[in-house]
Design a protein around this motif. Sequence first.
Motif, PDB file in Angstrom:
ATOM      1  N   ILE A  25      37.749  -7.105  16.724  1.00  0.00           N
ATOM      2  CA  ILE A  25      37.155  -6.987  15.383  1.00  0.00           C
ATOM      3  C   ILE A  25      37.693  -5.778  14.612  1.00  0.00           C
ATOM      4  O   ILE A  25      37.842  -5.829  13.396  1.00  0.00           O
ATOM      5  CB  ILE A  25      35.611  -6.962  15.484  1.00  0.00           C
ATOM      6  N   ARG A  80      29.391 -15.790  13.036  1.00  0.00           N
ATOM      7  CA  ARG A  80      28.912 -15.133  11.796  1.00  0.00           C
ATOM      8  C   ARG A  80      28.182 -16.108  10.870  1.00  0.00           C
ATOM      9  O   ARG A  80      28.306 -17.296  10.992  1.00  0.00           O
ATOM     10  CB  ARG A  80      30.100 -14.494  11.064  1.00  0.00           C
ATOM     11  N   ARG A  81      27.466 -15.535   9.921  1.00  0.00           N
ATOM     12  CA  ARG A  81      26.691 -16.269   8.900  1.00  0.00           C
ATOM     13  C   ARG A  81      25.609 -17.136   9.538  1.00  0.00           C
ATOM     14  O   ARG A  81      25.236 -18.165   8.994  1.00  0.00           O
ATOM     15  CB  ARG A  81      27.581 -17.155   8.014  1.00  0.00           C
ATOM     16  N   LYS A  82      25.129 -16.721  10.714  1.00  0.00           N
ATOM     17  CA  LYS A  82      24.031 -17.458  11.375  1.00  0.00           C
ATOM     18  C   LYS A  82      22.820 -16.546  11.552  1.00  0.00           C
ATOM     19  O   LYS A  82      21.935 -16.849  12.351  1.00  0.00           O
ATOM     20  CB  LYS A  82      24.477 -17.950  12.759  1.00  0.00           C
ATOM     21  N   ALA A  84      22.869 -13.533  12.945  1.00  0.00           N
ATOM     22  CA  ALA A  84      22.933 -12.738  14.176  1.00  0.00           C
ATOM     23  C   ALA A  84      22.867 -11.232  13.888  1.00  0.00           C
ATOM     24  O   ALA A  84      22.139 -10.492  14.557  1.00  0.00           O
ATOM     25  CB  ALA A  84      24.213 -13.077  14.946  1.00  0.00           C
ATOM     26  N   PHE A  86      21.555  -9.855  11.376  1.00  0.00           N
ATOM     27  CA  PHE A  86      20.192  -9.560  10.926  1.00  0.00           C
ATOM     28  C   PHE A  86      19.252  -9.384  12.129  1.00  0.00           C
ATOM     29  O   PHE A  86      18.402  -8.493  12.133  1.00  0.00           O
ATOM     30  CB  PHE A  86      19.689 -10.676  10.001  1.00  0.00           C
ATOM     31  N   MET A 107      27.536   4.466   7.049  1.00  0.00           N
ATOM     32  CA  MET A 107      28.745   4.642   6.245  1.00  0.00           C
ATOM     33  C   MET A 107      29.566   3.368   6.393  1.00  0.00           C
ATOM     34  O   MET A 107      29.728   2.860   7.512  1.00  0.00           O
ATOM     35  CB  MET A 107      29.536   5.847   6.763  1.00  0.00           C
ATOM     36  N   VAL A 108      30.066   2.856   5.279  1.00  0.00           N
ATOM     37  CA  VAL A 108      30.861   1.622   5.319  1.00  0.00           C
ATOM     38  C   VAL A 108      32.097   1.817   4.440  1.00  0.00           C
ATOM     39  O   VAL A 108      32.042   2.535   3.437  1.00  0.00           O
ATOM     40  CB  VAL A 108      29.988   0.410   4.859  1.00  0.00           C
ATOM     41  N   ASN A 112      34.874  -3.088   2.353  1.00  0.00           N
ATOM     42  CA  ASN A 112      34.348  -4.037   3.348  1.00  0.00           C
ATOM     43  C   ASN A 112      33.246  -4.890   2.692  1.00  0.00           C
ATOM     44  O   ASN A 112      32.050  -4.659   2.860  1.00  0.00           O
ATOM     45  CB  ASN A 112      33.828  -3.292   4.576  1.00  0.00           C
ATOM     46  N   LYS A 114      32.094  -7.986   3.066  1.00  0.00           N
ATOM     47  CA  LYS A 114      31.093  -8.720   3.866  1.00  0.00           C
ATOM     48  C   LYS A 114      29.977  -7.788   4.319  1.00  0.00           C
ATOM     49  O   LYS A 114      28.797  -8.102   4.206  1.00  0.00           O
ATOM     50  CB  LYS A 114      31.737  -9.287   5.145  1.00  0.00           C
ATOM     51  N   ALA A 115      30.384  -6.638   4.860  1.00  0.00           N
ATOM     52  CA  ALA A 115      29.382  -5.706   5.381  1.00  0.00           C
ATOM     53  C   ALA A 115      28.522  -5.162   4.239  1.00  0.00           C
ATOM     54  O   ALA A 115      27.292  -5.067   4.364  1.00  0.00           O
ATOM     55  CB  ALA A 115      30.070  -4.570   6.134  1.00  0.00           C
ATOM     56  N   PHE A 118      26.026  -7.655   3.291  1.00  0.00           N
ATOM     57  CA  PHE A 118      25.013  -7.725   4.345  1.00  0.00           C
ATOM     58  C   PHE A 118      23.997  -6.595   4.175  1.00  0.00           C
ATOM     59  O   PHE A 118      22.783  -6.810   4.160  1.00  0.00           O
ATOM     60  CB  PHE A 118      25.690  -7.661   5.725  1.00  0.00           C
ATOM     61  N   LYS A 121      21.845  -7.005   1.092  1.00  0.00           N
ATOM     62  CA  LYS A 121      20.871  -8.093   1.281  1.00  0.00           C
ATOM     63  C   LYS A 121      19.661  -7.615   2.075  1.00  0.00           C
ATOM     64  O   LYS A 121      18.535  -8.018   1.806  1.00  0.00           O
ATOM     65  CB  LYS A 121      21.535  -9.270   1.999  1.00  0.00           C
TER      66      LYS A 121
HETATM   67  C1  LIG Z   1      29.095  -7.639   8.640  1.00  0.00           C
HETATM   68  C2  LIG Z   1      28.753  -8.543   9.825  1.00  0.00           C
HETATM   69  C3  LIG Z   1      28.167  -7.705  10.961  1.00  0.00           C
HETATM   70  C4  LIG Z   1      27.690  -9.570   9.347  1.00  0.00           C
HETATM   71  O1  LIG Z   1      27.334 -10.386  10.471  1.00  0.00           O
HETATM   72  P1  LIG Z   1      26.649 -11.840  10.304  1.00  0.00           P
HETATM   73  O2  LIG Z   1      26.041 -12.187  11.613  1.00  0.00           O
HETATM   74  O3  LIG Z   1      27.615 -12.778   9.693  1.00  0.00           O
HETATM   75  O4  LIG Z   1      25.499 -11.516   9.235  1.00  0.00           O
HETATM   76  P2  LIG Z   1      24.168 -12.359   8.978  1.00  0.00           P
HETATM   77  O5  LIG Z   1      24.437 -13.811   9.232  1.00  0.00           O
HETATM   78  O6  LIG Z   1      23.025 -11.745   9.723  1.00  0.00           O
HETATM   79  O7  LIG Z   1      23.924 -12.074   7.441  1.00  0.00           O
HETATM   80  C5  LIG Z   1      24.604 -12.833   6.516  1.00  0.00           C
HETATM   81  C6  LIG Z   1      24.618 -12.071   5.199  1.00  0.00           C
HETATM   82  O8  LIG Z   1      25.595 -11.029   5.250  1.00  0.00           O
HETATM   83  C7  LIG Z   1      26.454 -11.075   4.094  1.00  0.00           C
HETATM   84  N1  LIG Z   1      27.733 -11.664   4.504  1.00  0.00           N
HETATM   85  C8  LIG Z   1      28.154 -11.819   5.786  1.00  0.00           C
HETATM   86  N2  LIG Z   1      29.382 -12.373   5.799  1.00  0.00           N
HETATM   87  C9  LIG Z   1      29.737 -12.566   4.521  1.00  0.00           C
HETATM   88  C10 LIG Z   1      30.907 -13.109   3.898  1.00  0.00           C
HETATM   89  N3  LIG Z   1      31.937 -13.594   4.617  1.00  0.00           N
HETATM   90  N4  LIG Z   1      30.936 -13.160   2.550  1.00  0.00           N
HETATM   91  C11 LIG Z   1      29.911 -12.706   1.808  1.00  0.00           C
HETATM   92  N5  LIG Z   1      28.764 -12.194   2.349  1.00  0.00           N
HETATM   93  C12 LIG Z   1      28.693 -12.117   3.686  1.00  0.00           C
HETATM   94  C13 LIG Z   1      25.710 -11.993   3.128  1.00  0.00           C
HETATM   95  O9  LIG Z   1      24.735 -11.216   2.460  1.00  0.00           O
HETATM   96  C14 LIG Z   1      25.044 -12.975   4.080  1.00  0.00           C
HETATM   97  O10 LIG Z   1      23.926 -13.607   3.525  1.00  0.00           O
HETATM   98  P3  LIG Z   1      24.103 -15.111   2.973  1.00  0.00           P
HETATM   99  O11 LIG Z   1      24.620 -15.914   4.124  1.00  0.00           O
HETATM  100  O12 LIG Z   1      22.715 -15.471   2.526  1.00  0.00           O
HETATM  101  O13 LIG Z   1      25.096 -14.997   1.843  1.00  0.00           O
HETATM  102  C15 LIG Z   1      29.995  -9.347  10.312  1.00  0.00           C
HETATM  103  O14 LIG Z   1      30.634  -9.926   9.188  1.00  0.00           O
HETATM  104  C16 LIG Z   1      31.025  -8.500  11.062  1.00  0.00           C
HETATM  105  O15 LIG Z   1      30.945  -8.335  12.283  1.00  0.00           O
HETATM  106  N6  LIG Z   1      32.027  -7.977  10.323  1.00  0.00           N
HETATM  107  C17 LIG Z   1      33.114  -7.191  10.971  1.00  0.00           C
HETATM  108  C18 LIG Z   1      32.614  -5.858  11.466  1.00  0.00           C
HETATM  109  C19 LIG Z   1      32.125  -4.976  10.336  1.00  0.00           C
HETATM  110  O16 LIG Z   1      32.714  -4.921   9.271  1.00  0.00           O
HETATM  111  N7  LIG Z   1      31.018  -4.261  10.615  1.00  0.00           N
HETATM  112  C20 LIG Z   1      30.422  -3.345   9.664  1.00  0.00           C
HETATM  113  C21 LIG Z   1      31.044  -2.000   9.831  1.00  0.00           C
HETATM  114  S1  LIG Z   1      30.196  -0.825   8.776  1.00  0.00           S
END
Ligand SMILES: CC(C)(COP(=O)(O)OP(=O)(O)OC[C@H]1O[C@@H](n2cnc3c(N)ncnc32)[C@H](O)[C@@H]1OP(=O)(O)O)[C@@H](O)C(=O)NCCC(=O)NCCS
Length: 147
Positions: A25, A80-82, A84, A86, A107-108, A112, A114-115, A118, A121
């Motif tokens: 990752i 992802r997007r399931k 998890a 959360f 800190m992000v 990034n 997607k993060a 997240f 949200k």
């Molecule tokens: C960020 C991360 C942890 C989210 O994990 P996830 O299990 O997909 O998140 P969840 O399913 O619990 O939450 C989904 C929400 O996150 C956001 N999100 C996650 N992936 C997204 C994407 N590809 N595009 C837009 N929003 C996204 C949205 O708000 C989404 O809500 P929605 O489905 O209603 O739009 C995952 O994408 C990841 O591991 N990314 C790589 C590692 C990383 O960047 N970590 C953060 C470092 S600070």
Amino acid sequence: MPSDFTIRRFRPSDMDRILEIERAIFPRDAYDRNLFAEYFHTCGDLFLVLVRCGNICGYMLTCIRPRPEIVSIAVLPGERRKGAAFLLLKSTIRRLRRREVDRLNLMVRVQNRKALKFYVKYGFVKIRVVRQYYDDGTDGLLMSKNL
Ligand SMILES: CC(C)(COP(=O)(O)OP(=O)(O)OC[C@H]1O[C@@H](n2cnc3c(N)ncnc32)[C@H](O)[C@@H]1OP(=O)(O)O)[C@@H](O)C(=O)NCCC(=O)NCCS
């Protein structure tokens, strides 16, 4: 809400799998074994793993000292997007509240997307940009949530 994910605390026998996930990752700046071991030593009760069908598919690491802060969160692309991440966040927040922690920072990387989505949200607000926070010169965004 998915029912087939479970969350539990990290165990030392999980280390190889966590390293595999970490390198997949975060290829540029993966934490190494020593760093994870150090975090396990200092923040082990908030080092959580995500399990589905017996396999670890993500993790979340949070420390309280020197201040309550998410160190890292990651979910494998196929899961992802399931909801998890959360679930990991919810479990972490429950554990922090039990310890009467009332604020959580992180800190992000500013790009990034997607993060960032997240975190927004789930109630984190942007505090400030920290210029060149990361080793590669990328800016960091400090975010915070009241628990
Ligand atoms: C960020 C991360 C942890 C989210 O994990 P996830 O299990 O997909 O998140 P969840 O399913 O619990 O939450 C989904 C929400 O996150 C956001 N999100 C996650 N992936 C997204 C994407 N590809 N595009 C837009 N929003 C996204 C949205 O708000 C989404 O809500 P929605 O489905 O209603 O739009 C995952 O994408 C990841 O591991 N990314 C790589 C590692 C990383 O960047 N970590 C953060 C470092 S600070």
